[in-house]
Design an enzyme around this catalytic site. Structure first.
Site, short mmCIF file in Angstrom:
data_model
loop_
_atom_site.label_atom_id
_atom_site.label_comp_id
_atom_site.label_asym_id
_atom_site.label_seq_id
_atom_site.Cartn_x
_atom_site.Cartn_y
_atom_site.Cartn_z
N VAL A 72 0.96 -1.20 0.05
CA VAL A 72 0.09 0.02 -0.08
C VAL A 72 0.87 1.44 0.27
O VAL A 72 0.45 2.50 -0.43
CB VAL A 72 -1.07 -0.10 1.27
CG1 VAL A 72 -1.86 -1.03 1.00
CG2 VAL A 72 -0.28 0.15 2.63
N ASN A 92 -7.11 -1.17 5.82
CA ASN A 92 -6.70 -2.00 7.11
C ASN A 92 -5.29 -2.01 7.38
O ASN A 92 -4.69 -1.95 8.46
CB ASN A 92 -7.40 -3.21 7.18
CG ASN A 92 -6.65 -4.21 8.41
OD1 ASN A 92 -7.15 -3.98 9.37
ND2 ASN A 92 -6.04 -4.95 8.03
N SER A 152 -7.05 3.89 15.14
CA SER A 152 -6.35 3.36 16.37
C SER A 152 -6.89 4.38 17.67
O SER A 152 -6.96 5.68 17.27
CB SER A 152 -4.83 3.18 16.41
OG SER A 152 -4.72 2.90 17.73
N TYR A 211 3.09 6.44 14.90
CA TYR A 211 1.85 5.72 14.53
C TYR A 211 0.57 6.65 14.98
O TYR A 211 -0.30 6.59 14.20
CB TYR A 211 1.72 4.53 15.44
CG TYR A 211 0.47 3.39 15.30
CD1 TYR A 211 0.37 2.84 14.01
CD2 TYR A 211 -0.31 3.18 16.25
CE1 TYR A 211 -0.27 1.89 13.74
CE2 TYR A 211 -1.40 2.13 16.13
CZ TYR A 211 -1.50 1.63 14.71
OH TYR A 211 -2.66 0.75 14.31
N LYS A 260 -2.30 7.72 12.38
CA LYS A 260 -3.55 7.45 12.46
C LYS A 260 -4.47 8.69 12.75
O LYS A 260 -5.78 8.86 12.30
CB LYS A 260 -3.82 6.39 13.75
CG LYS A 260 -3.25 5.13 13.53
CD LYS A 260 -3.79 4.40 12.21
CE LYS A 260 -3.28 3.00 12.02
NZ LYS A 260 -3.89 2.26 10.72
#
Length: 250
Positions: A68, A96, A148, A161, A165
């Site tokens: 991706v 996902n 998340s 992260y 997100k």
């Protein structure tokens, strides 16, 4: 009219070879009338196992390989797919695929920052952008972005992260408003601690004390929520971030 009747409808799940992605593929096969497009990057065997589970659930599916984070690879894979599936329409897109490279920000090497951003945030763009026009022409679509609890509250040791997100959450809310008139919904699902390969290294006994429900969630529980958002029943829900975390961030 006959052309419309012959359309084969697909749901694409990126990172569908294991964990939450696998559970989503299986649940969509059980609940909805879609052929499942299972995306994987490197773990073909795991993706084939997901396909077996989809078929065991009474569904049909196929594998599609791309990273991706690689813009060109995603585009050429999807172009090839459309070329070979003239009557195929991807109505559901579940973004996902994601990776973590945890560490304190002050010691974070540039590649740990960019790898996580490229997979979660750029991955959302790379997959959704080539497909959005078809959804709009089709006047129907469901885009579901897996985010998340880290993207909402920030988690120490996960600045990369949390940034990725958090950015996808902002993109979800903006895109939802752009495409709502065409009956295309865009929502985000924000899991907390879920039992998967990704959390297997964590100290579950210790961490579950932080969770009001006093347990880690199951991948299947997340999959049920995604399946509802992927269905026609969820048409008036868009631009939302739905938490599924046992009350940890309520």
């Amino acid at each position: 009219m006959s052309d419309k009747l012959e359309k084969k409808k697909y749901a694409l799940v990126t990172g569908g070879s294991r964990g939450i992605g696998r559970a989503i593929c299986e649940q969509l096969a059980k609940d909805l009338d879609y052929q499942i497009l299972i995306n994987y990057n490197s773990s073909k065997e795991a993706a084939e196992e997901t396909l077996r589970l989809v078929e065991a659930a009474g569904g049909k599916g196929e594998l599609i390989q791309f990273d991706v984070a690689n813009t060109e690879q995603v585009k050429s894979s999807l172009d090839n797919w459309h070329e070979n599936h003239k009557n195929g329409v991807i109505e559901v897109v579940v973004n996902n695929a994601g990776i973590t490279k945890d560490g304190l920000f002050m010691w974070m090497p540039p590649e740990d920052w960019s790898d996580v951003i490229n997979t979660s945030l750029n991955g959302f763009y790379n997959v959704t952008n080539p497909l959005i026009q078809k959804l709009l022409v089709n006047k129907y679509g469901r885009i579901i972005n897996m985010v998340s609890v880290s993207g909402l509250k920030g988690t120490p040791g996960q600045t990369n992260y949390s940034a990725a997100k958090g950015a996808v959450i902002g993109a979800t809310k903006a895109l939802a408003q752009e495409v709502a008139k065409r009956n295309v919904t865009v929502n985000a699902v924000a899991p907390g601690f879920i039992k998967t390969d990704m959390t297997s290294e964590l100290n579950e006994a210790e961490l579950k004390k932080m969770v009001p429900a006093n347990r880690f969630g199951e991948a299947e529980e997340v999959a049920h929520l995604v399946s509802f958002l992927a269905s026609s029943k969820s048409g008036y829900i868009t631009g939302e971030v739905i938490n599924i975390n046992g009350g940890i961030y309520s």
